[in-house]
Design a protein around this motif. Structure first.
Motif, PDB file in Angstrom:
ATOM      1  N   LEU A  40       0.823  -1.213   0.000  1.00 26.45           N
ATOM      2  CA  LEU A  40       0.000   0.000   0.000  1.00 26.45           C
ATOM      3  C   LEU A  40       0.856   1.263   0.000  1.00 26.45           C
ATOM      4  CD1 LEU A  40      -2.767  -1.041   2.531  1.00 26.45           C
ATOM      5  CD2 LEU A  40      -3.116  -0.487   0.108  1.00 26.45           C
ATOM      6  N   GLU A  43       2.377   1.640  -3.585  1.00 25.93           N
ATOM      7  CA  GLU A  43       1.368   1.981  -4.594  1.00 25.93           C
ATOM      8  C   GLU A  43       0.866   3.411  -4.449  1.00 25.93           C
ATOM      9  OE1 GLU A  43      -1.774  -0.855  -4.266  1.00 25.93           O
ATOM     10  OE2 GLU A  43      -0.585  -2.472  -5.131  1.00 25.93           O
ATOM     11  N   ASN A  44       0.736   3.869  -3.213  1.00 28.14           N
ATOM     12  CA  ASN A  44       0.129   5.173  -2.956  1.00 28.14           C
ATOM     13  C   ASN A  44       1.126   6.249  -2.565  1.00 28.14           C
ATOM     14  OD1 ASN A  44      -2.792   4.417  -3.213  1.00 28.14           O
ATOM     15  ND2 ASN A  44      -2.143   2.948  -1.671  1.00 28.14           N
ATOM     16  N   GLU A  45       2.417   5.912  -2.581  1.00 29.84           N
ATOM     17  CA  GLU A  45       3.479   6.860  -2.231  1.00 29.84           C
ATOM     18  C   GLU A  45       3.194   7.565  -0.907  1.00 29.84           C
ATOM     19  OE1 GLU A  45       4.235   9.429  -5.543  1.00 29.84           O
ATOM     20  OE2 GLU A  45       4.569   7.752  -6.909  1.00 29.84           O
ATOM     21  N   LEU A  46       2.894   6.784   0.111  1.00 25.47           N
ATOM     22  CA  LEU A  46       2.585   7.324   1.427  1.00 25.47           C
ATOM     23  C   LEU A  46       3.827   7.332   2.305  1.00 25.47           C
ATOM     24  CD1 LEU A  46      -0.740   5.385   2.028  1.00 25.47           C
ATOM     25  CD2 LEU A  46      -0.507   7.802   1.452  1.00 25.47           C
TER      26      LEU A  46
END
Length: 65
Positions: A40, A43-46
């Motif tokens: 996650l 994928e979401n560059e968090l």
């Protein structure tokens, strides 16, 4: 087999897991949470994301950060 729920927390968002997964034990649930967290975040560059693992009674068992 017990069911574990993986509630996702990031920034100001909380995404409850309404379905959960049947897994043999908490150790396996932690491994699954670590894998999902890494995926996650990529994928979401968090910058920050954590998962709470809860049991079928809603009791939070651990946090994976």
């Amino acid at each position: 087999m017990p069911r574990y729920y993986f509630h996702v927390h990031f920034d100001d968002h909380d995404e409850p897991d309404l379905n959960g997964l049947e897994l043999p034990n908490l150790a396996t649930a932690i491994e699954e949470a670590r894998r999902a967290r890494a995926e996650l975040m990529t994928e979401n560059e968090l910058d920050q994301l954590w998962l709470e693992i809860a049991d079928q009674n809603g009791r939070v068992l651990t946090k994976v950060a």
